[in-house]
Design a protein around this motif. Structure first.
Motif, PDB file in Angstrom:
ATOM      1  N   SER A  21      15.122   7.619   3.625  1.00 41.67           N
ATOM      2  CA  SER A  21      13.885   6.857   3.853  1.00 41.67           C
ATOM      3  C   SER A  21      13.377   6.275   2.541  1.00 41.67           C
ATOM      4  CB  SER A  21      12.818   7.755   4.479  1.00 41.67           C
ATOM      5  OG  SER A  21      13.260   8.308   5.697  1.00 41.67           O
ATOM      6  N   LEU A  52       4.340   4.840   3.726  1.00 39.78           N
ATOM      7  CA  LEU A  52       5.387   5.273   4.635  1.00 39.78           C
ATOM      8  C   LEU A  52       4.973   4.985   6.073  1.00 39.78           C
ATOM      9  CD1 LEU A  52       8.018   6.817   5.251  1.00 39.78           C
ATOM     10  CD2 LEU A  52       6.657   8.921   5.273  1.00 39.78           C
ATOM     11  N   TRP A  60      21.529  -0.680   5.752  1.00 37.74           N
ATOM     12  CA  TRP A  60      20.444   0.233   5.421  1.00 37.74           C
ATOM     13  C   TRP A  60      20.897   1.660   5.696  1.00 37.74           C
ATOM     14  CZ3 TRP A  60      16.168  -1.847   3.195  1.00 37.74           C
ATOM     15  CH2 TRP A  60      15.958  -3.217   3.372  1.00 37.74           C
ATOM     16  N   ASN A  82      15.513   3.237   1.515  1.00 34.53           N
ATOM     17  CA  ASN A  82      15.184   2.021   2.252  1.00 34.53           C
ATOM     18  C   ASN A  82      13.874   1.410   1.773  1.00 34.53           C
ATOM     19  OD1 ASN A  82      17.508   2.305   3.759  1.00 34.53           O
ATOM     20  ND2 ASN A  82      16.471   3.307   5.481  1.00 34.53           N
ATOM     21  N   MET A  83      12.900   2.249   1.428  1.00 35.03           N
ATOM     22  CA  MET A  83      11.630   1.742   0.923  1.00 35.03           C
ATOM     23  C   MET A  83      11.814   1.059  -0.429  1.00 35.03           C
ATOM     24  SD  MET A  83       9.089   4.884   2.042  1.00 35.03           S
ATOM     25  CE  MET A  83       7.581   4.101   1.446  1.00 35.03           C
ATOM     26  N   ALA A 129      13.569  -2.284   0.093  1.00 38.24           N
ATOM     27  CA  ALA A 129      12.629  -3.261   0.647  1.00 38.24           C
ATOM     28  C   ALA A 129      11.684  -3.779  -0.435  1.00 38.24           C
ATOM     29  CB  ALA A 129      11.837  -2.626   1.790  1.00 38.24           C
ATOM     30  N   LYS A 130      11.247  -2.897  -1.314  1.00 37.51           N
ATOM     31  CA  LYS A 130      10.353  -3.301  -2.404  1.00 37.51           C
ATOM     32  C   LYS A 130      11.045  -4.264  -3.360  1.00 37.51           C
ATOM     33  CE  LYS A 130       6.407  -2.682  -4.676  1.00 37.51           C
ATOM     34  NZ  LYS A 130       5.073  -2.991  -4.093  1.00 37.51           N
ATOM     35  N   TYR A 164       8.709   2.306  10.329  1.00 37.02           N
ATOM     36  CA  TYR A 164       9.735   1.294  10.036  1.00 37.02           C
ATOM     37  C   TYR A 164      10.727   1.786   8.992  1.00 37.02           C
ATOM     38  CZ  TYR A 164      11.758  -3.147   8.543  1.00 37.02           C
ATOM     39  OH  TYR A 164      12.634  -4.162   8.222  1.00 37.02           O
ATOM     40  N   TYR A 165      10.258   2.586   8.047  1.00 38.04           N
ATOM     41  CA  TYR A 165      11.114   3.043   6.952  1.00 38.04           C
ATOM     42  C   TYR A 165      11.763   4.391   7.207  1.00 38.04           C
ATOM     43  CZ  TYR A 165       8.818  -0.652   4.270  1.00 38.04           C
ATOM     44  OH  TYR A 165       8.352  -1.870   3.827  1.00 38.04           O
ATOM     45  N   ARG A 166      11.307   5.125   8.197  1.00 38.01           N
ATOM     46  CA  ARG A 166      11.866   6.451   8.427  1.00 38.01           C
ATOM     47  C   ARG A 166      13.342   6.348   8.795  1.00 38.01           C
ATOM     48  NH1 ARG A 166       7.657  10.163   8.791  1.00 38.01           N
ATOM     49  NH2 ARG A 166       5.632   9.267   9.357  1.00 38.01           N
ATOM     50  N   GLN A 172      11.289  11.696   5.810  1.00 35.53           N
ATOM     51  CA  GLN A 172      11.229  11.327   7.223  1.00 35.53           C
ATOM     52  C   GLN A 172      10.261  12.203   8.009  1.00 35.53           C
ATOM     53  OE1 GLN A 172      14.903  12.401   9.407  1.00 35.53           O
ATOM     54  NE2 GLN A 172      15.590  13.398   7.514  1.00 35.53           N
ATOM     55  N   SER A 217      15.211  -6.244  -0.488  1.00 33.59           N
ATOM     56  CA  SER A 217      16.260  -5.918   0.473  1.00 33.59           C
ATOM     57  C   SER A 217      17.620  -5.752  -0.198  1.00 33.59           C
ATOM     58  CB  SER A 217      16.338  -6.949   1.603  1.00 33.59           C
ATOM     59  OG  SER A 217      17.062  -8.086   1.188  1.00 33.59           O
TER      60      SER A 217
END
Length: 398
Positions: free
Chosen positions: A250, A213, A282, A253-254, A257-258, A216-218, A226, A261
């Motif tokens: 959060s 964490l 997002w 979004n993580m 991204a994994k 960027y991901y918060r 968060q 996207s």
């Protein structure tokens, strides 16, 4: 006039107008009575001399050809030389500037795309011939239930509902603007969760993979992640659980991204056969740019039980997450005692929704998805969903 003199006069007439005409041979024919007759073939009275016209046409052709070559030399060749030929022999004085030919050929793909592969954007349609998800078999329409829901909606003029109900036992269904496009809010986390386990089953990652964490991901809004420590490590299992139970933005979004996207999520949705659900932003998506429909949500929920789409272990994990959602103030509030509900909610102020599978104590099982547009944060949206859930439950379990 004697016959010979007459023939001579014709010959002189032809020679006077066309010196190129030569005397044509004559043929002698004998009829059945033995009489002979001479037949002279037909000759055109006048044949024009085309030599001058041919010469004039050749002159015009030469002029046109010269003009065309001149245009090529003046306009086309310099452009071709500067833009194409010259680049092979001379280096550009601006090497840091590169043309994006994809944007030139497809200028709208920058904002109208739902897939991404090898650094290229694509606008991909839903798979209709061989979708990965099964469609719901719809039998009889539940007209009585639909009329009851319409009467309820008439009591809430500021609320615009979209409802879909489907019975597992009979395939009977009810719909109220169920194919209308609505903002998905946090309900978009259902396809994100499905795509996560589809990727796990494809061997792209495991449930025990970790992510760190960072700021960027918060993301603001719902969820406790968060507020967690910087550089704290979370497994995919942890992220998926808080994404669903707490509706954590959060964690969502993580996970996206994994997986690669939003484009990876949208690519999966298209392959499933869904044409209306898509991820454009997002989270948190306070503008409501992520979309779905009540029917698309019902189809996703139905395929959680599809063994050709998800394994038993994946289904058990998903049911565990969706069976412990903290927000039980919408559809669950209208269910009878002892009913079990696996679901996901969504709330962005202007839209409020809930979708899931109901397991009634008498063994009845049905899918329900309710989305409502409402005045911003109006409590009327919640009141409508609770009362609609109560009507649906009483109708489906009687």
């Amino acid at each position: 006039m004697p016959k010979l003199a007459k023939e001579n006069s014709y010959r002189e007439y032809y020679q006077r107008y066309n010196s190129n005409i030569q005397e044509l041979p004559r043929k002698t024919y004998t009829n059945n009575q033995g009489y002979k007759s001479v037949v002279r073939p037909a000759v055109p009275r006048y044949v024009k001399d085309k030599s001058k016209k041919v010469q004039r046409n050749n002159f015009i052709h030469r002029i046109v050809s010269i003009l065309f070559l001149a245009m090529l030399a003046v306009f086309i060749f310099p452009i071709t030389y500067n833009r194409v030929i010259k680049s092979f022999f001379y280096k550009s004085p601006y090497p840091h500037i590169k043309a994006d030919y994809q944007k030139i050929l497809n200028p709208t793909l920058g904002y109208l795309h739902n897939d991404y592969f090898l650094d290229n954007y694509f606008l991909k349609g839903a798979e209709k011939k061989k979708p990965q998800m099964l469609t719901l078999t719809q039998n009889e329409r539940l007209i009585g239930l639909e009329n009851s829901l319409k009467n309820l909606a008439s009591l809430y003029p500021t609320v615009e509902p979209s409802i879909y109900v489907w019975d597992y036992d009979t395939g009977n269904y009810a719909g109220l603007d169920s194919d209308k496009l609505y903002s998905a809010a946090s309900i978009i986390k259902i396809p994100v969760l499905i795509q996560l386990f589809r990727s796990i089953e494809a061997g792209q990652l495991t449930i025990y993979d970790t992510m760190t964490l960072t700021d960027y991901y918060r993301a603001e809004g719902s969820g406790s992640l968060q507020f967690k420590a910087e550089n704290s490590v979370w497994t995919m299992d942890d992220l998926a659980r808080v994404m669903i139970t707490e509706s954590d933005n959060s964690a969502t979004n993580m996970i996206m991204a994994k997986l690669g996207s939003m484009n990876d999520i949208n690519s999966g949705i298209r392959q499933w056969g869904l044409s209306h659900t898509r991820v454009n932003t997002w989270l948190p998506d306070m503008g409501g740019t992520n979309f779905t429909t009540a029917e698309d949500l019902a189809r996703m929920l139905y395929n959680l039980d599809n063994p050709n789409f998800l394994s038993v272990s994946s289904r058990e994990k998903i049911f565990d997450y969706m069976g412990h959602v903290h927000n039980d103030r919408l559809i669950p509030a209208g269910l009878g005692a002892g009913a079990v509900f696996i679901h996901k909610t969504g709330d962005i102020g202007k839209m409020l929704g809930d979708a899931g599978i109901v397991y009634a104590p008498n063994g009845k099982k049905y899918i329900v998805a309710i989305l409502v547009n409402r005045p911003y944060n109006s409590p009327l949206g919640k009141d409508f969903i609770v009362k609609a859930s109560e009507i649906i439950y009483n109708t489906m379990t009687k």
